[in-house]
Design a protein around this motif. Sequence first.
Motif, PDB file in Angstrom:
ATOM      1  N   PHE A   1       0.840  -1.205   0.000  1.00 22.96           N
ATOM      2  CA  PHE A   1       0.000   0.000   0.000  1.00 22.96           C
ATOM      3  C   PHE A   1       0.874   1.253   0.000  1.00 22.96           C
ATOM      4  O   PHE A   1       0.635   2.191  -0.755  1.00 22.96           O
ATOM      5  CB  PHE A   1      -0.914   0.026   1.235  1.00 22.96           C
ATOM      6  N   LEU A   2       1.894   1.239   0.864  1.00 19.68           N
ATOM      7  CA  LEU A   2       2.758   2.409   0.985  1.00 19.68           C
ATOM      8  C   LEU A   2       3.491   2.662  -0.329  1.00 19.68           C
ATOM      9  O   LEU A   2       3.500   3.781  -0.852  1.00 19.68           O
ATOM     10  CB  LEU A   2       3.767   2.196   2.126  1.00 19.68           C
ATOM     11  N   MET A   3       4.067   1.580  -0.878  1.00 15.06           N
ATOM     12  CA  MET A   3       4.796   1.712  -2.143  1.00 15.06           C
ATOM     13  C   MET A   3       3.883   2.266  -3.226  1.00 15.06           C
ATOM     14  O   MET A   3       4.267   3.133  -4.002  1.00 15.06           O
ATOM     15  CB  MET A   3       5.321   0.344  -2.583  1.00 15.06           C
ATOM     16  N   THR A   4       2.657   1.741  -3.262  1.00 14.85           N
ATOM     17  CA  THR A   4       1.725   2.147  -4.312  1.00 14.85           C
ATOM     18  C   THR A   4       1.311   3.603  -4.135  1.00 14.85           C
ATOM     19  O   THR A   4       1.238   4.356  -5.096  1.00 14.85           O
ATOM     20  CB  THR A   4       0.487   1.240  -4.302  1.00 14.85           C
ATOM     21  N   SER A   5       1.072   4.022  -2.904  1.00 14.78           N
ATOM     22  CA  SER A   5       0.649   5.411  -2.729  1.00 14.78           C
ATOM     23  C   SER A   5       1.813   6.359  -2.988  1.00 14.78           C
ATOM     24  O   SER A   5       1.610   7.501  -3.372  1.00 14.78           O
ATOM     25  CB  SER A   5       0.063   5.628  -1.329  1.00 14.78           C
ATOM     26  N   LEU A   6       3.052   5.891  -2.829  1.00 13.68           N
ATOM     27  CA  LEU A   6       4.205   6.750  -3.123  1.00 13.68           C
ATOM     28  C   LEU A   6       4.507   6.777  -4.615  1.00 13.68           C
ATOM     29  O   LEU A   6       4.654   7.837  -5.209  1.00 13.68           O
ATOM     30  CB  LEU A   6       5.455   6.255  -2.378  1.00 13.68           C
ATOM     31  N   ALA A   7       4.601   5.606  -5.208  1.00 15.22           N
ATOM     32  CA  ALA A   7       5.099   5.557  -6.582  1.00 15.22           C
ATOM     33  C   ALA A   7       4.332   4.564  -7.453  1.00 15.22           C
ATOM     34  O   ALA A   7       4.918   3.860  -8.274  1.00 15.22           O
ATOM     35  CB  ALA A   7       6.583   5.212  -6.578  1.00 15.22           C
ATOM     36  N   GLY A   8       3.041   4.472  -7.244  1.00 20.86           N
ATOM     37  CA  GLY A   8       2.219   3.656  -8.137  1.00 20.86           C
ATOM     38  C   GLY A   8       2.572   2.187  -8.070  1.00 20.86           C
ATOM     39  O   GLY A   8       2.981   1.673  -7.036  1.00 20.86           O
ATOM     40  N   ARG A   9       2.463   1.512  -9.223  1.00 23.11           N
ATOM     41  CA  ARG A   9       2.612   0.061  -9.212  1.00 23.11           C
ATOM     42  C   ARG A   9       4.063  -0.371  -9.355  1.00 23.11           C
ATOM     43  O   ARG A   9       4.409  -1.108 -10.279  1.00 23.11           O
ATOM     44  CB  ARG A   9       1.745  -0.546 -10.300  1.00 23.11           C
ATOM     45  N   VAL A  10       4.915   0.071  -8.402  1.00 23.89           N
ATOM     46  CA  VAL A  10       6.315  -0.350  -8.489  1.00 23.89           C
ATOM     47  C   VAL A  10       6.438  -1.844  -8.294  1.00 23.89           C
ATOM     48  O   VAL A  10       7.294  -2.493  -8.878  1.00 23.89           O
ATOM     49  CB  VAL A  10       7.210   0.371  -7.466  1.00 23.89           C
ATOM     50  N   TRP A  11       5.575  -2.386  -7.438  1.00 24.48           N
ATOM     51  CA  TRP A  11       5.623  -3.851  -7.236  1.00 24.48           C
ATOM     52  C   TRP A  11       5.386  -4.562  -8.558  1.00 24.48           C
ATOM     53  O   TRP A  11       6.151  -5.424  -8.969  1.00 24.48           O
ATOM     54  CB  TRP A  11       4.591  -4.260  -6.188  1.00 24.48           C
TER      55      TRP A  11
ATOM     56  N   ALA B   1      -7.405   2.188  -5.416  1.00 23.71           N
ATOM     57  CA  ALA B   1      -7.758   2.822  -4.148  1.00 23.71           C
ATOM     58  C   ALA B   1      -6.534   3.338  -3.406  1.00 23.71           C
ATOM     59  O   ALA B   1      -6.656   4.104  -2.461  1.00 23.71           O
ATOM     60  CB  ALA B   1      -8.525   1.836  -3.269  1.00 23.71           C
ATOM     61  N   MET B   2      -5.347   2.912  -3.803  1.00 27.55           N
ATOM     62  CA  MET B   2      -4.135   3.283  -3.077  1.00 27.55           C
ATOM     63  C   MET B   2      -3.488   4.555  -3.638  1.00 27.55           C
ATOM     64  O   MET B   2      -2.756   5.228  -2.955  1.00 27.55           O
ATOM     65  CB  MET B   2      -3.095   2.157  -3.161  1.00 27.55           C
ATOM     66  N   VAL B   3      -3.725   4.814  -4.902  1.00 25.29           N
ATOM     67  CA  VAL B   3      -3.058   5.977  -5.506  1.00 25.29           C
ATOM     68  C   VAL B   3      -3.952   7.202  -5.380  1.00 25.29           C
ATOM     69  O   VAL B   3      -5.173   7.101  -5.299  1.00 25.29           O
ATOM     70  CB  VAL B   3      -2.717   5.722  -6.997  1.00 25.29           C
ATOM     71  N   ASP B   4      -3.303   8.343  -5.316  1.00 22.50           N
ATOM     72  CA  ASP B   4      -4.061   9.594  -5.360  1.00 22.50           C
ATOM     73  C   ASP B   4      -3.332  10.555  -6.286  1.00 22.50           C
ATOM     74  O   ASP B   4      -2.391  10.151  -6.987  1.00 22.50           O
ATOM     75  CB  ASP B   4      -4.259  10.155  -3.950  1.00 22.50           C
ATOM     76  N   GLU B   5      -3.726  11.811  -6.257  1.00 19.96           N
ATOM     77  CA  GLU B   5      -3.134  12.745  -7.226  1.00 19.96           C
ATOM     78  C   GLU B   5      -1.664  13.047  -6.913  1.00 19.96           C
ATOM     79  O   GLU B   5      -0.989  13.670  -7.709  1.00 19.96           O
ATOM     80  CB  GLU B   5      -3.977  14.038  -7.302  1.00 19.96           C
TER      81      GLU B   5
ATOM     82  N   LEU C   1       3.409   9.073  -7.575  1.00 21.36           N
ATOM     83  CA  LEU C   1       4.245   9.084  -8.782  1.00 21.36           C
ATOM     84  C   LEU C   1       3.822   7.955  -9.703  1.00 21.36           C
ATOM     85  O   LEU C   1       3.709   6.806  -9.264  1.00 21.36           O
ATOM     86  CB  LEU C   1       5.710   8.887  -8.398  1.00 21.36           C
ATOM     87  N   MET C   2       3.561   8.302 -10.953  1.00 24.55           N
ATOM     88  CA  MET C   2       3.199   7.244 -11.898  1.00 24.55           C
ATOM     89  C   MET C   2       3.857   7.538 -13.236  1.00 24.55           C
ATOM     90  O   MET C   2       4.162   8.691 -13.543  1.00 24.55           O
ATOM     91  CB  MET C   2       1.679   7.178 -12.056  1.00 24.55           C
ATOM     92  N   VAL C   3       4.032   6.481 -13.996  1.00 22.29           N
ATOM     93  CA  VAL C   3       4.601   6.682 -15.338  1.00 22.29           C
ATOM     94  C   VAL C   3       3.589   7.484 -16.155  1.00 22.29           C
ATOM     95  O   VAL C   3       2.464   7.041 -16.375  1.00 22.29           O
ATOM     96  CB  VAL C   3       4.925   5.339 -16.011  1.00 22.29           C
ATOM     97  N   THR C   4       4.014   8.670 -16.564  1.00 24.52           N
ATOM     98  CA  THR C   4       3.071   9.623 -17.152  1.00 24.52           C
ATOM     99  C   THR C   4       3.622  10.161 -18.477  1.00 24.52           C
ATOM    100  O   THR C   4       4.814  10.496 -18.570  1.00 24.52           O
ATOM    101  CB  THR C   4       2.861  10.818 -16.197  1.00 24.52           C
ATOM    102  N   TYR C   5       2.764  10.246 -19.424  1.00 25.57           N
ATOM    103  CA  TYR C   5       3.099  10.960 -20.667  1.00 25.57           C
ATOM    104  C   TYR C   5       2.719  12.414 -20.444  1.00 25.57           C
ATOM    105  O   TYR C   5       1.554  12.718 -20.156  1.00 25.57           O
ATOM    106  CB  TYR C   5       2.321  10.364 -21.838  1.00 25.57           C
ATOM    107  N   ARG C   6       3.704  13.297 -20.528  1.00 25.99           N
ATOM    108  CA  ARG C   6       3.418  14.714 -20.244  1.00 25.99           C
ATOM    109  C   ARG C   6       2.776  15.335 -21.476  1.00 25.99           C
ATOM    110  O   ARG C   6       3.451  15.898 -22.340  1.00 25.99           O
ATOM    111  CB  ARG C   6       4.699  15.426 -19.830  1.00 25.99           C
ATOM    112  N   ALA C   7       1.473  15.204 -21.515  1.00 21.86           N
ATOM    113  CA  ALA C   7       0.722  15.568 -22.712  1.00 21.86           C
ATOM    114  C   ALA C   7       0.877  17.061 -23.046  1.00 21.86           C
ATOM    115  O   ALA C   7       0.889  17.436 -24.215  1.00 21.86           O
ATOM    116  CB  ALA C   7      -0.744  15.225 -22.527  1.00 21.86           C
TER     117      ALA C   7
END
Lengths: 514, 291
Positions: free
Chosen positions: A131-141, A261-265, A268-274
């Motif tokens: 949960f902690l990893m996901t809320s910090l940096a998305g689906r690193v697992w 449910a773990m991620v919020d705004e 950190l997630m892999v993002t395309y900077r549109a």
Amino acid sequence: MKAETSVQSKRPGQSERPGQSGETAETTVETVNVEAVNSRENRSLFKSREKIQPKRASGDFRRLKWIIMGLTLAFYYGAPWLRWDRGASAPDQAILIDLPAGRFYFFFIEIWPQEVYYLTGLLIIAAMMLFLMTSLAGRVWCGYSCPQTVWTDLFLVIERFAEGDRAARIRLDKAPMSVSKFKKRLIKHTLWIITGILTGGAWVFYFADAPTLLVNLVTLNAPSIAYITIAVLASATYLFGGHAREQVCTYMCPWPRIQAAMVDEHSLMVTYRARRGEPRADYAKDANWDQRGHCIDCNNCVVVCPMGIDIRDGEQLECINCALCIDACDDVMKRIDLPTGLIGYDTPANEAMRAQGLVPRLRLIRPRTLIYAAFIIFVAAVMLVTLLTRSDVGMNVLRDRNPLYVTLSDGSIRNRYTVKILNKFRDVRQFTVTVDGMPTAILSLTGGAIGESIAALTVRSDRLRSFRILVTTPASAINGAATAITLQLRNSDGEVVRESETTFRAPSPKRVER
Amino acid sequence: MATDKQQESHLVDEVETTGHEWDGIQEYNNPLPRWWLYTFYVCIIWSVGYWLLMPTWPLVSDFTRGYLGYSQRASVARDIEEARAAQSVYTDKIEKLSLADIRKDSELMEFAVAGGRSAFGVNCIQCHGSGASGGIAYPNLNDDDWLWGGDIEAIHQTIKFGVRSDHEDTRFGDMPAFLKDEILTASEISDVAEFTLTLSGQKADAASVARGAPIFAEQCAACHGPAGKGLREFGAPNLTDNIWLFGRDKSVIVQTVSNGRAGVMPAWSTRLDPVTVKQLALYIHVLGGGE
């Protein structure tokens, strides 16, 4: 399949060969005319699966993933072979789940079946870490250390070795069966199956002495359950790593659904900077980069994606955040002399801030992450305290209830207790049991060997032994049908090491009078 | 409508249809997944082999046996044989050693007592109860009062040959029916019952007790002893303690003296093997606390 028809065609005027018209290798970008297999438009409920052929990526994240893959696989395959000396009465394998004897050994820790709550604690910690990893940096697992990802990567390495990279594999798929195609396929599947067998083979070593079991496995003397386990795991590995791949993540695994449910705004997630990338347009050497988006639509991010998605469609269920598209895009950006990071780890909040012209800020410390971290620390602390303070002896008292009590010939009342004494020491110990709360009570042992008495209950090392203990007291000393008593376990020095509360039953006072 | 049409055509475009069309409705061609289908075919082939090798088809009075000759009954029998063989480490010892020697080995004792417990559950609980606490006419085996002796050898003998059983070595004792056989009158029986009450410290009518004492000495002391302590050779119970097989009230005592008592326990040596009888004896001995 129409998306794949024009694969790998280089568009004229955009990716000339090096040296032609004075261009250097740096500015050559291979553009692939391809649509992502699982792109938003292509996703249809009625369509059967299309095979995804990810291209090899290279860069910082790929290097990190190689390292993590090496470490996790090395641990998985190597751990059962580590030794740990525990003396003569216990096995010397560092990590061993001894099912017949009901013991779990982990280096200096030895867990008995009744202490299985440590496993619960470990699972809680693991879940909270996730949960902690996901809320910090998305689906690193998912992206780096999930066995599905690691083994799929391993199977892709084999596939690449046998059949070549993406373009070659697509060509091979389309080619009619020939000797060379058959040979390539044979090599691939053989290596996959060997990998699967090794994977299942490593698993069984956690459950028995590894060197002995290896010899037995090879000489066909191992128990059949070992071969069955290996066969099941080998076929699962072969199926999941070689064939099912991204479908496991998308359709079988519940985690992609839960992680929403773990991620919020602020995650950190892999993002395309549109905002930087759009409007995308084909590469032109003399383009004015301030007037147009930086995305040159080369589709390199699409072809490296093991999930077959287009990251430029935004956050998607399929995306495992493996960051290979970052590597692919950065590589392109370097070649066309633009700053890297068109695709990168970013948060939705930062994107919004940039849109408003504000300075983006990374918020790692948030109530959510603090709560997860606090929970991990709490559970870890509780486990550590219980682990450090746990006793090397145990006592379990079961009052025999059939019959509830026995009236003896002189009228005194006797109760029988089954007392289980646990000796976790590395040597034979002697104990005695005394009673507190009933001064008239006399204790005796029944069912022991001749010569054994309540004064010296012998329990062997690393064993649990049960004793039948009789507690007898005169009827006159009893008031009430139930008397609370405490049985005390004393060591050979007479110190009380364990106590257990129980009751002493007698006929109701009315009946005693009669 | 336009978007619906578009969507439709988009789907039709990308998904294969069966080519069938009814009133403009087309059917998508989405057959079972191939792996499913192949698994299904493999199952069919498998079943044919299974029919040949294993017992499968019921016939009118029999069934097809199959070439492997497998039978669940034989399999269970084999499992039992294997379990017996595995236990023979202990059972051989129990057979050879004397009861006293078995009791010297705590591991062997644990096995014997556990075996005795399960044999007790099959053969003995019908009369003695699941907790061996007995009932009226059936002795409680948990206490320290033994009609025929509570040491391990005595218990072993009782189980082996029974009480008033049809075995020639049976334990035998006879409580006469004093009223029925006209040895004593009803009032004499009442007096001796009053006296018997006093033996275990119960309240009784003093005049009757005085009349009953000489009758007891004359008629009862031969088996129950002058002080009423009982005699194990005849299975004569101790009348001075708190344990009464049929009840401690005067009415029960009167009934016992009037009509006699002759409870029966079967001889188990003719029904069970010697190892089981030994295990039972050890279990009962442990229950009673070990005399």
